[in-house]
Design a protein around this motif. Structure first.
Motif, PDB file in Angstrom:
ATOM      1  N   ALA A 279       1.152  -1.666  -0.094  1.00  0.00           N
ATOM      2  CA  ALA A 279       0.078   0.057   0.152  1.00  0.00           C
ATOM      3  C   ALA A 279       1.264   1.411  -0.105  1.00  0.00           C
ATOM      4  CB  ALA A 279      -0.609  -0.074   1.112  1.00  0.00           C
ATOM      5  N   ILE A 280       0.582   1.777  -1.166  1.00  0.00           N
ATOM      6  CA  ILE A 280       1.332   3.682  -0.956  1.00  0.00           C
ATOM      7  C   ILE A 280       0.344   4.516  -0.842  1.00  0.00           C
ATOM      8  CG2 ILE A 280       2.981   4.770  -2.624  1.00  0.00           C
ATOM      9  CD1 ILE A 280       4.046   2.296  -4.024  1.00  0.00           C
ATOM     10  N   LEU A 281       1.056   5.811  -0.094  1.00  0.00           N
ATOM     11  CA  LEU A 281      -0.009   6.536  -0.332  1.00  0.00           C
ATOM     12  C   LEU A 281       0.863   8.035  -0.660  1.00  0.00           C
ATOM     13  CD1 LEU A 281      -2.228   8.044   1.681  1.00  0.00           C
ATOM     14  CD2 LEU A 281      -0.248   9.302   3.033  1.00  0.00           C
ATOM     15  N   ALA A 282      -0.041   8.661  -1.829  1.00  0.00           N
ATOM     16  CA  ALA A 282       0.640   9.992  -2.411  1.00  0.00           C
ATOM     17  C   ALA A 282       0.327  11.185  -2.398  1.00  0.00           C
ATOM     18  CB  ALA A 282       0.408   9.465  -4.340  1.00  0.00           C
ATOM     19  N   VAL A 283       1.076  11.621  -1.927  1.00  0.00           N
ATOM     20  CA  VAL A 283       1.462  12.878  -1.481  1.00  0.00           C
ATOM     21  C   VAL A 283       1.293  14.070  -1.793  1.00  0.00           C
ATOM     22  CG1 VAL A 283       1.123  14.731   0.809  1.00  0.00           C
ATOM     23  CG2 VAL A 283       0.630  12.367   1.102  1.00  0.00           C
ATOM     24  N   PRO A 284       0.924  15.396  -2.609  1.00  0.00           N
ATOM     25  CA  PRO A 284       1.535  16.330  -3.525  1.00  0.00           C
ATOM     26  C   PRO A 284       2.061  17.217  -3.034  1.00  0.00           C
ATOM     27  CG  PRO A 284      -0.988  16.752  -2.810  1.00  0.00           C
ATOM     28  CD  PRO A 284      -0.520  16.031  -2.273  1.00  0.00           C
ATOM     29  N   ILE A 285       3.179  17.542  -3.464  1.00  0.00           N
ATOM     30  CA  ILE A 285       4.584  18.390  -3.646  1.00  0.00           C
ATOM     31  C   ILE A 285       4.126  19.846  -3.423  1.00  0.00           C
ATOM     32  CG2 ILE A 285       6.667  19.440  -3.598  1.00  0.00           C
ATOM     33  CD1 ILE A 285       7.878  16.690  -3.936  1.00  0.00           C
ATOM     34  N   GLU A 286       3.669  21.007  -3.547  1.00  0.00           N
ATOM     35  CA  GLU A 286       3.058  22.052  -3.773  1.00  0.00           C
ATOM     36  C   GLU A 286       4.456  23.326  -3.728  1.00  0.00           C
ATOM     37  OE1 GLU A 286      -0.391  23.805  -1.727  1.00  0.00           O
ATOM     38  OE2 GLU A 286      -0.940  21.061  -2.048  1.00  0.00           O
ATOM     39  N   HIS A 287       4.661  24.007  -4.286  1.00  0.00           N
ATOM     40  CA  HIS A 287       5.684  25.086  -4.742  1.00  0.00           C
ATOM     41  C   HIS A 287       5.661  26.256  -6.250  1.00  0.00           C
ATOM     42  CE1 HIS A 287       9.024  27.166  -3.802  1.00  0.00           C
ATOM     43  NE2 HIS A 287       9.613  27.780  -4.762  1.00  0.00           N
ATOM     44  N   PRO A 288       4.580  27.051  -5.839  1.00  0.00           N
ATOM     45  CA  PRO A 288       4.506  27.860  -4.715  1.00  0.00           C
ATOM     46  C   PRO A 288       3.151  27.175  -4.206  1.00  0.00           C
ATOM     47  CG  PRO A 288       3.787  29.503  -6.945  1.00  0.00           C
ATOM     48  CD  PRO A 288       4.885  28.052  -6.564  1.00  0.00           C
ATOM     49  N   GLU A 289       2.807  27.410  -2.791  1.00  0.00           N
ATOM     50  CA  GLU A 289       1.358  27.479  -2.032  1.00  0.00           C
ATOM     51  C   GLU A 289       0.053  27.020  -3.445  1.00  0.00           C
ATOM     52  OE1 GLU A 289      -1.641  27.991   1.307  1.00  0.00           O
ATOM     53  OE2 GLU A 289       0.444  29.891   1.187  1.00  0.00           O
ATOM     54  N   ASP A 290       0.015  26.033  -3.115  1.00  0.00           N
ATOM     55  CA  ASP A 290      -1.206  25.783  -4.590  1.00  0.00           C
ATOM     56  C   ASP A 290      -1.487  25.317  -6.009  1.00  0.00           C
ATOM     57  OD1 ASP A 290      -3.540  26.559  -2.111  1.00  0.00           O
ATOM     58  OD2 ASP A 290      -3.507  28.730  -3.179  1.00  0.00           O
ATOM     59  N   THR A 291       0.391  25.259  -5.839  1.00  0.00           N
ATOM     60  CA  THR A 291       1.318  25.062  -7.078  1.00  0.00           C
ATOM     61  C   THR A 291       1.369  23.831  -6.902  1.00  0.00           C
ATOM     62  OG1 THR A 291       1.266  27.113  -7.975  1.00  0.00           O
ATOM     63  CG2 THR A 291       2.391  24.855  -9.395  1.00  0.00           C
ATOM     64  N   ILE A 292       1.374  22.312  -7.667  1.00  0.00           N
ATOM     65  CA  ILE A 292       1.700  21.420  -7.531  1.00  0.00           C
ATOM     66  C   ILE A 292       2.744  20.522  -8.474  1.00  0.00           C
ATOM     67  CG2 ILE A 292       0.956  18.783  -8.269  1.00  0.00           C
ATOM     68  CD1 ILE A 292      -2.499  19.225  -7.104  1.00  0.00           C
ATOM     69  N   ILE A 293       3.998  20.755  -8.018  1.00  0.00           N
ATOM     70  CA  ILE A 293       5.276  19.990  -8.809  1.00  0.00           C
ATOM     71  C   ILE A 293       5.682  18.748  -8.723  1.00  0.00           C
ATOM     72  CG2 ILE A 293       5.654  22.363  -8.738  1.00  0.00           C
ATOM     73  CD1 ILE A 293       7.972  21.913  -6.099  1.00  0.00           C
ATOM     74  N   GLY A 294       4.601  18.254  -7.800  1.00  0.00           N
ATOM     75  CA  GLY A 294       5.448  16.667  -7.830  1.00  0.00           C
ATOM     76  C   GLY A 294       4.342  15.803  -6.745  1.00  0.00           C
ATOM     77  N   ALA A 295       4.594  15.224  -6.694  1.00  0.00           N
ATOM     78  CA  ALA A 295       4.346  13.737  -5.301  1.00  0.00           C
ATOM     79  C   ALA A 295       5.166  13.459  -4.293  1.00  0.00           C
ATOM     80  CB  ALA A 295       3.382  13.370  -5.631  1.00  0.00           C
ATOM     81  N   VAL A 296       5.078  12.952  -3.104  1.00  0.00           N
ATOM     82  CA  VAL A 296       5.842  11.885  -2.392  1.00  0.00           C
ATOM     83  C   VAL A 296       4.850  10.501  -2.116  1.00  0.00           C
ATOM     84  CG1 VAL A 296       6.517  11.859   0.295  1.00  0.00           C
ATOM     85  CG2 VAL A 296       7.359  14.368  -1.511  1.00  0.00           C
ATOM     86  N   LEU A 297       5.614   9.461  -3.008  1.00  0.00           N
ATOM     87  CA  LEU A 297       5.450   8.386  -1.842  1.00  0.00           C
ATOM     88  C   LEU A 297       5.874   7.733  -1.193  1.00  0.00           C
ATOM     89  CD1 LEU A 297       5.129   6.862  -5.961  1.00  0.00           C
ATOM     90  CD2 LEU A 297       3.875   9.000  -4.797  1.00  0.00           C
ATOM     91  N   LEU A 298       4.742   7.669  -0.825  1.00  0.00           N
ATOM     92  CA  LEU A 298       5.100   6.675   0.902  1.00  0.00           C
ATOM     93  C   LEU A 298       4.313   5.717   1.063  1.00  0.00           C
ATOM     94  CD1 LEU A 298       6.511   6.754   3.695  1.00  0.00           C
ATOM     95  CD2 LEU A 298       3.971   7.933   4.488  1.00  0.00           C
ATOM     96  N   GLU A 299       5.580   4.493   1.567  1.00  0.00           N
ATOM     97  CA  GLU A 299       5.249   2.980   1.724  1.00  0.00           C
ATOM     98  C   GLU A 299       3.819   3.497   2.840  1.00  0.00           C
ATOM     99  OE1 GLU A 299       6.934  -1.286   1.892  1.00  0.00           O
ATOM    100  OE2 GLU A 299       8.149   0.423   1.994  1.00  0.00           O
TER     101      GLU A 299
END
Length: 395
Positions: free
Chosen positions: A137-157
């Motif tokens: 199971a993997i959790l995907a959380v967005p990376i925002e920079h600047p605020e409200d601008t999504i530039i990627g994602a962090v995947l956490l097991e």
């Protein structure tokens, strides 16, 4: 429903309710654990995302702009948290990873069924999915920079996070489960103890009442209890003493009464007879009890004639259940006749029966005979005097 059955049903219901509450608590805690695990994983991933894009005031570039520093940061995080991480850009290209031999930097991550990561990159909502190749199971959380601008994602097991959360709550779950089981056992134990005491006291009471109902005037309940059944037993014994005393008093009255008294059951059998009744009938009392009344009592009308079928006071009282009284001539066992007043009073008990009272009026009838004889003699003397006065010459 009997009281004992009600107690059993109440205790079973209480034990079932305790078990139900314990079960609901366990399942609720399991659900809460999963929710807390997901929340914790989301917070960790967001913290990593914020750290990756953070720029200090001295102008140091963010980790996202320094691949080697980002890689070292990921390794440190894996060593500290014991979890696998991946950092993706907005095109799902792997920028860095920690302890994930299945993926390489520069590759596109396409192990998200239904494009879960693409959806998170589009709307910024964290999503949980299962990597079909690693079954993790993997959790995907967005990376925002600047605020409200999504530039990627962090995947956490996600599985290790959930496992850690479950371990923290296992002790609580065991405590809840053991408490519920202990409560059920305590309820069952108390039910067994209560039913044992209740059953013992109830059996004593039932035995005493049944013995008393069968005519055992000496029936008493022996006990050494200080509870309510002990109080009931004391009350029963006191009542039995009073009944025995009253019964003995009544029996003394009946035994010494000048009137003949006999008790007939609903079938017309003689249940008891006092000495006066036995003397009037001319038989021993033990030869009368248990016999049909008409086999030991021969009654005729006051003139000595036979009653029509069902017309005697005794038969009418047995048939109608109402009081009847009348003069009868009682034929004794030696063939002699005794004039009596027969009073039949029905009993109020459900099985019927009556109390027959025989009042000997032979002395009254003899007195009446003497009075009638004297009256006849006076009438004869008066007639003779009248005749003599009519034949005397007139001067």
């Amino acid at each position: 429903m009997r009281i004992k059955s009600q107690i059993i049903l109440s205790m079973v219901a209480a034990a079932a309710l305790i078990g139900l509450v314990g079960g609901v608590a366990i399942f609720t805690q399991i659900a809460a654990t999963k929710s807390l695990g997901l929340t914790e994983a989301t917070n960790v991933a967001r913290e990593l995302a914020d750290t990756i894009v953070f720029k200090s005031t001295d102008g140091t570039p963010s980790l996202l702009e320094r691949p080697e520093a980002l890689k070292q940061f990921m390794v440190n995080q894996h060593r500290r948290l014991h979890r696998d991480f991946l950092v993706l850009d907005s095109n799902k290209i792997i920028l860095a990873h920690a302890a994930d031999e299945e993926h390489q930097v520069g590759e596109k991550f396409d192990h998200d069924p239904g494009n879960a990561i693409g959806q998170t990159l589009a709307d910024g909502i964290p999503r949980r999915f299962v990597d079909p190749e690693e079954v993790n199971a993997i959790l995907a959380v967005p990376i925002e920079h600047p605020e409200d601008t999504i530039i990627g994602a962090v995947l956490l097991e996600y599985d290790p996070v959930l496992h850690a959360a479950e371990q923290r709550t296992n002790s609580l779950l065991w405590l809840v489960g053991l408490s519920a089981a202990a409560a059920v056992l305590v309820a069952v134990g108390f039910a067994w103890l209560l039913l044992s005491r209740f059953g013992s006291g109830l059996r004593d009471m039932m035995r005493g009442m049944e013995a008393l109902a069968k005519g055992n005037a000496m029936a008493r309940i022996s006990h050494a209890r200080n509870d309510e059944f002990g109080q009931l037993a004391d009350g029963f014994n006191t009542m039995a003493d009073q009944l025995a005393s009253a019964r003995a008093h009544v029996e003394d009255i009946v035994e010494t009464a000048a009137e003949g008294i006999a008790v007939l059951d609903g079938d017309g059998r003689i249940a008891s007879a006092n000495p006066a009744a036995a003397t009037m009938i001319g038989r021993r009392a033990d030869k009368i009890v248990g016999q049909q009344w008409d086999s030991v009592l021969t009654v005729r009308d006051p003139r000595g004639g036979a009653f029509a079928a069902g017309a005697s006071p005794i038969e009418m009282a047995l048939a109608t259940g109402r009081r009847h009284q009348g003069e009868v001539r009682l034929t004794r066992s030696d063939g002699s006749h005794l004039p009596v007043i027969a009073s039949c009073s029905p009993l109020s008990r459900s099985e019927g029966g009556l109390v027959l009272t025989l009042n000997d009026i032979s002395e009254l009838r003899r007195a009446e005979g003497v009075v009638n004889e004297r009256a006849d003699q006076l009438a004869l003397l008066n007639r003779e005097l009248h005749e003599k006065s009519e034949t005397r010459p007139v001067w």
